[in-house]
Design a protein around this motif. Sequence first.
Motif, PDB file in Angstrom:
ATOM      1  N   ARG A   1       0.805  -1.212   0.000  1.00 43.14           N
ATOM      2  CA  ARG A   1       0.000   0.000   0.000  1.00 43.14           C
ATOM      3  C   ARG A   1       0.837   1.261   0.000  1.00 43.14           C
ATOM      4  NH1 ARG A   1      -3.377  -1.266   5.314  1.00 43.14           N
ATOM      5  NH2 ARG A   1      -1.203  -1.672   5.933  1.00 43.14           N
ATOM      6  N   ARG A   2       2.160   1.135   0.247  1.00 45.88           N
ATOM      7  CA  ARG A   2       3.011   2.322   0.387  1.00 45.88           C
ATOM      8  C   ARG A   2       4.225   2.280  -0.542  1.00 45.88           C
ATOM      9  NH1 ARG A   2      -0.997   3.339   2.462  1.00 45.88           N
ATOM     10  NH2 ARG A   2      -1.431   4.084   4.584  1.00 45.88           N
ATOM     11  N   ARG A   3       4.176   1.458  -1.580  1.00 45.93           N
ATOM     12  CA  ARG A   3       5.326   1.374  -2.480  1.00 45.93           C
ATOM     13  C   ARG A   3       5.633   2.724  -3.134  1.00 45.93           C
ATOM     14  NH1 ARG A   3       2.922  -3.768  -5.297  1.00 45.93           N
ATOM     15  NH2 ARG A   3       3.424  -5.372  -3.766  1.00 45.93           N
ATOM     16  N   GLY A   4       4.596   3.399  -3.581  1.00 44.67           N
ATOM     17  CA  GLY A   4       4.806   4.695  -4.212  1.00 44.67           C
ATOM     18  C   GLY A   4       5.400   5.710  -3.265  1.00 44.67           C
ATOM     19  N   LEU A   5       4.892   5.752  -2.049  1.00 44.22           N
ATOM     20  CA  LEU A   5       5.394   6.696  -1.051  1.00 44.22           C
ATOM     21  C   LEU A   5       6.884   6.504  -0.802  1.00 44.22           C
ATOM     22  CD1 LEU A   5       5.022   8.775   1.241  1.00 44.22           C
ATOM     23  CD2 LEU A   5       4.404   6.865   2.738  1.00 44.22           C
TER      24      LEU A   5
ATOM     25  N   PRO B   1       7.865  13.174  -4.705  1.00 44.27           N
ATOM     26  CA  PRO B   1       7.307  12.295  -3.665  1.00 44.27           C
ATOM     27  C   PRO B   1       5.794  12.420  -3.520  1.00 44.27           C
ATOM     28  CG  PRO B   1       8.553  14.112  -2.684  1.00 44.27           C
ATOM     29  CD  PRO B   1       8.837  14.135  -4.145  1.00 44.27           C
ATOM     30  N   LEU B   2       5.231  13.616  -3.763  1.00 46.26           N
ATOM     31  CA  LEU B   2       3.779  13.767  -3.650  1.00 46.26           C
ATOM     32  C   LEU B   2       3.049  12.972  -4.723  1.00 46.26           C
ATOM     33  CD1 LEU B   2       3.254  17.544  -2.721  1.00 46.26           C
ATOM     34  CD2 LEU B   2       2.937  15.530  -1.277  1.00 46.26           C
ATOM     35  N   PHE B   3       3.488  13.092  -5.972  1.00 44.38           N
ATOM     36  CA  PHE B   3       2.833  12.345  -7.050  1.00 44.38           C
ATOM     37  C   PHE B   3       3.059  10.840  -6.897  1.00 44.38           C
ATOM     38  CE2 PHE B   3       2.951  16.388  -9.644  1.00 44.38           C
ATOM     39  CZ  PHE B   3       1.577  16.495  -9.754  1.00 44.38           C
ATOM     40  N   SER B   4       4.240  10.468  -6.417  1.00 40.57           N
ATOM     41  CA  SER B   4       4.506   9.051  -6.213  1.00 40.57           C
ATOM     42  C   SER B   4       3.594   8.478  -5.139  1.00 40.57           C
ATOM     43  CB  SER B   4       5.983   8.843  -5.831  1.00 40.57           C
ATOM     44  OG  SER B   4       6.337   7.493  -5.876  1.00 40.57           O
ATOM     45  N   ALA B   5       3.433   9.215  -4.033  1.00 37.37           N
ATOM     46  CA  ALA B   5       2.520   8.770  -2.972  1.00 37.37           C
ATOM     47  C   ALA B   5       1.078   8.783  -3.455  1.00 37.37           C
ATOM     48  CB  ALA B   5       2.678   9.668  -1.746  1.00 37.37           C
ATOM     49  N   LEU B   6       0.727   9.764  -4.295  1.00 40.93           N
ATOM     50  CA  LEU B   6      -0.632   9.839  -4.821  1.00 40.93           C
ATOM     51  C   LEU B   6      -0.967   8.615  -5.666  1.00 40.93           C
ATOM     52  CD1 LEU B   6      -3.121  11.725  -4.924  1.00 40.93           C
ATOM     53  CD2 LEU B   6      -2.176  12.690  -7.034  1.00 40.93           C
ATOM     54  N   SER B   7       0.055   8.037  -6.305  1.00 37.06           N
ATOM     55  CA  SER B   7      -0.191   6.842  -7.121  1.00 37.06           C
ATOM     56  C   SER B   7      -0.575   5.645  -6.265  1.00 37.06           C
ATOM     57  CB  SER B   7       1.046   6.512  -7.969  1.00 37.06           C
ATOM     58  OG  SER B   7       2.094   5.963  -7.182  1.00 37.06           O
ATOM     59  N   ASP B   8      -0.266   5.681  -4.961  1.00 36.51           N
ATOM     60  CA  ASP B   8      -0.725   4.621  -4.067  1.00 36.51           C
ATOM     61  C   ASP B   8      -2.233   4.695  -3.857  1.00 36.51           C
ATOM     62  OD1 ASP B   8       1.714   3.356  -3.542  1.00 36.51           O
ATOM     63  OD2 ASP B   8       2.222   4.769  -1.957  1.00 36.51           O
ATOM     64  N   ARG B   9      -2.807   5.883  -3.990  1.00 41.36           N
ATOM     65  CA  ARG B   9      -4.239   6.056  -3.756  1.00 41.36           C
ATOM     66  C   ARG B   9      -5.036   6.018  -5.058  1.00 41.36           C
ATOM     67  NH1 ARG B   9      -5.981   7.668   1.133  1.00 41.36           N
ATOM     68  NH2 ARG B   9      -4.424   8.144   2.714  1.00 41.36           N
ATOM     69  N   LEU B  10      -4.539   6.704  -6.082  1.00 39.73           N
ATOM     70  CA  LEU B  10      -5.287   6.805  -7.338  1.00 39.73           C
ATOM     71  C   LEU B  10      -4.876   5.766  -8.357  1.00 39.73           C
ATOM     72  CD1 LEU B  10      -5.322  10.699  -7.840  1.00 39.73           C
ATOM     73  CD2 LEU B  10      -6.943   9.253  -6.594  1.00 39.73           C
ATOM     74  N   GLY B  11      -3.770   5.079  -8.115  1.00 37.87           N
ATOM     75  CA  GLY B  11      -3.253   4.133  -9.090  1.00 37.87           C
ATOM     76  C   GLY B  11      -2.148   4.755  -9.931  1.00 37.87           C
ATOM     77  N   ARG B  12      -1.237   3.924 -10.432  1.00 38.27           N
ATOM     78  CA  ARG B  12      -0.128   4.431 -11.252  1.00 38.27           C
ATOM     79  C   ARG B  12      -0.663   5.033 -12.552  1.00 38.27           C
ATOM     80  NH1 ARG B  12       1.826   3.209  -6.456  1.00 38.27           N
ATOM     81  NH2 ARG B  12       2.384   1.006  -6.164  1.00 38.27           N
ATOM     82  N   ARG B  13      -1.622   4.348 -13.162  1.00 39.68           N
ATOM     83  CA  ARG B  13      -2.131   4.789 -14.464  1.00 39.68           C
ATOM     84  C   ARG B  13      -2.746   6.175 -14.388  1.00 39.68           C
ATOM     85  NH1 ARG B  13      -6.258   2.423 -16.475  1.00 39.68           N
ATOM     86  NH2 ARG B  13      -5.672   2.523 -18.667  1.00 39.68           N
ATOM     87  N   GLY B  14      -3.539   6.430 -13.349  1.00 41.74           N
ATOM     88  CA  GLY B  14      -4.227   7.712 -13.244  1.00 41.74           C
ATOM     89  C   GLY B  14      -3.274   8.885 -13.131  1.00 41.74           C
TER      90      GLY B  14
ATOM     91  N   LEU C   1       6.918   5.991 -12.086  1.00 43.76           N
ATOM     92  CA  LEU C   1       7.600   5.024 -12.939  1.00 43.76           C
ATOM     93  C   LEU C   1       8.287   3.927 -12.139  1.00 43.76           C
ATOM     94  CD1 LEU C   1       9.273   7.046 -15.855  1.00 43.76           C
ATOM     95  CD2 LEU C   1       7.157   5.718 -15.856  1.00 43.76           C
ATOM     96  N   GLY C   2       8.866   4.278 -10.977  1.00 49.22           N
ATOM     97  CA  GLY C   2       9.573   3.283 -10.177  1.00 49.22           C
ATOM     98  C   GLY C   2       8.693   2.110  -9.792  1.00 49.22           C
ATOM     99  N   PRO C   3       7.607   2.363  -9.062  1.00 51.80           N
ATOM    100  CA  PRO C   3       6.734   1.234  -8.714  1.00 51.80           C
ATOM    101  C   PRO C   3       6.042   0.628  -9.925  1.00 51.80           C
ATOM    102  CG  PRO C   3       5.797   3.325  -7.966  1.00 51.80           C
ATOM    103  CD  PRO C   3       7.200   3.604  -8.388  1.00 51.80           C
ATOM    104  N   LEU C   4       5.665   1.430 -10.913  1.00 49.32           N
ATOM    105  CA  LEU C   4       4.976   0.908 -12.087  1.00 49.32           C
ATOM    106  C   LEU C   4       5.833  -0.098 -12.839  1.00 49.32           C
ATOM    107  CD1 LEU C   4       2.678   0.929 -14.202  1.00 49.32           C
ATOM    108  CD2 LEU C   4       3.831   2.882 -15.274  1.00 49.32           C
ATOM    109  N   LEU C   5       7.065   0.281 -13.183  1.00 41.95           N
ATOM    110  CA  LEU C   5       7.936  -0.618 -13.934  1.00 41.95           C
ATOM    111  C   LEU C   5       8.316  -1.838 -13.113  1.00 41.95           C
ATOM    112  CD1 LEU C   5       7.972   1.786 -15.854  1.00 41.95           C
ATOM    113  CD2 LEU C   5      10.431   1.478 -16.120  1.00 41.95           C
ATOM    114  N   SER C   6       8.489  -1.667 -11.805  1.00 41.02           N
ATOM    115  CA  SER C   6       8.818  -2.809 -10.950  1.00 41.02           C
ATOM    116  C   SER C   6       7.680  -3.811 -10.898  1.00 41.02           C
ATOM    117  CB  SER C   6       9.144  -2.324  -9.530  1.00 41.02           C
ATOM    118  OG  SER C   6      10.226  -1.418  -9.526  1.00 41.02           O
ATOM    119  N   GLU C   7       6.457  -3.315 -10.901  1.00 43.24           N
ATOM    120  CA  GLU C   7       5.285  -4.178 -10.798  1.00 43.24           C
ATOM    121  C   GLU C   7       4.918  -4.840 -12.130  1.00 43.24           C
ATOM    122  OE1 GLU C   7       3.291  -1.504  -7.191  1.00 43.24           O
ATOM    123  OE2 GLU C   7       2.882  -1.053  -9.294  1.00 43.24           O
TER     124      GLU C   7
END
Length: 470
Positions: free
Chosen positions: A167-171, A314-327, A373-379
Motif C-alpha cells: 500500500r506504500r510502495r509509491g510513497l 514524492p507527492l505524485f509518487s505517494a498519490l499513485s498509491d491512492r489513485l493508481g499508477r495509471r491515473g 515510474l519506479g513502482p509501475l515498472l517494478s510491478e
Amino acid sequence: MSAAPSPKEPARSTASPVAPGTSAPDRALLRKVALSSLLGTVIEYYDFLLYGTMAALVLGPLFFPESDPTVGMIAAFGTLAAGYVARPVGGVVFGHFGDRLGRKKMLVLTMVLMGAASFLIGLLPTYDSIGIAAPVLLVLFRVVQGIAIGGEWGGATLMVVEHADARRRGLWNGVMQMGSPIGFLMSTLAVTATTLLPREQFLSWGWRVPFLFSALLLAIGLYVRISVSESPLFRQAVDAQHQQSSDRPRLPLMEVLRRPRALVLACAVGIGPFALTGLISIFMLTYATGIGYATTDVMNGLIATSFLGLVAIPLFSALSDRLGRRGVVLGGAVGVVVSAFPMFALVDSGSPGLLIAGMLLGQLVQSAMYAPLGPLLSEMFGTEIRYTGASMGYQLAALVGSGFTPLIAGGLLSGPEGMRSAPLSLLAIVCGLVTVLAIWRIAETRGKDLSSPPLADAPSTSVREKGVDA
C-alpha cells in the motif's frame, strides 16, 4: 466488482509487503533501505551531473584542446558512449547480475564504481601534463559513470519496492527518487562555490575539489548501504527454486526479450517524462540563451525546477498509491498535451520571471509522469527478471527521450521569428501522446503481489483485467 469473501475464507488483502503470508515490514529497516537508496541516488546524480557542468566550464580546454584533431574525435566518441550507450549497457549488465546474484551486491558495486570514477577524475593530470592519455582516461571514467548510473536506478528502486508494504510502495519510492533533484542541487552548489575562486586557481586546482568530495559521499553511502539486508522477495524466489529444484533464468535478458510487450510498454511510457526533461533541463539553456536570456536566468530556472521536483516527485509518487499508477501518469501526460504551447509561450515572453514560470509548469507535469515510474515498472515484471526488465525499460526511455530529444529539438529551430518554439511544443505533445497510448495499454499494477507472475507480462487494460480491487 469483487464478491465478498465467505466467512470460511479470509479476505485477500493487497497490503502484503512482499507476498501472501509474510510479515509486515520492519519500519526501522524500511527507513534504512529508503535512506540507502536515497543516498545512492544522490551520489550517482551528483557525480554524473557534476561532470556535465564542469565539462561546459573547464574540462574542454584542459583535456580536449582544439589544436589536436585526434583528441576532438575522442571527445565526440566519449560524449556519445557515455550519454547514449553506457547507461542502457549498465542497466543490462547490472540487471543480469542483480537478478542472478542479488540487488544489494550490485548496488554496492554501482556506488563504488561511480564514486571511484569521480574521485579519479579529480586526480587526473591534464592534457598539458600527460598528453593524449588525459582525454582517453577522462572518457573512460565518464563511461564508467554512465554504466554505474545505468545500474543504480533499477537496484535502488527494487530494494525499496520489494521491502515496502504494497500500500506504500509509491510513497517510499518517492523518497528514493528525491535523490535526483538533490544531486542536481548539490552539484550546482559545489560548482558555484568553486567558481568564486580566482580564475587561475579555479583552473589549476579548484575544479578538482567537487570531484574529490565524492570520496566523502561514497564513504557515507557505503556505510549505510552495506548495513541493509537483501531484498526479501529475491531471497524468497531463491529459496523457492531451491526447494523445487528448479533453475532460475540463466539469462534474464532473454526472458525479457522472449515476451517483449512489457519491455516495449515500459520504454514507451517513459518517453513523455524523459522527453520533457530533455527539453527543460538539457535543451532549455541553448534555446533560452539563443533568444536573449542570460545564462544566469536559465540557471535560476533550473534551480527552481529542482526545488519543485523535491516536493512534486514524492507527492505524485505517494498519490499513485491512492489513485493508481495509471491515473497519475495519464494526468501528467494529458497535462503535457494541454500545456506545451502555453509553457513555451511563457518562455518566449522575454521575461525572466515568466521563463521560470514556464519551466516550473513543465516540471510539474513532468513530475506527474515520472514519479510513478519506479513502482509501475517494478510491478510489470516478475522477481526473477525484475531488475533487468525495469532497468532496460527505464534506461531505453532515457536514451530515446532525453538522449535524442535535444538533438531533434535543435534541428527544429528553423522557423520564422516568433514561431520557433511551435515545433518544440509539437514535439512535447507527440511524446506526451506516446505516454498516453502506452499507459492506456498497461493494466493497473497498484497493490500487485510482487511474488508473481514469474515472467514478464503486461496485459492490456480492461475492466476485467485490472488486477486490483476496485
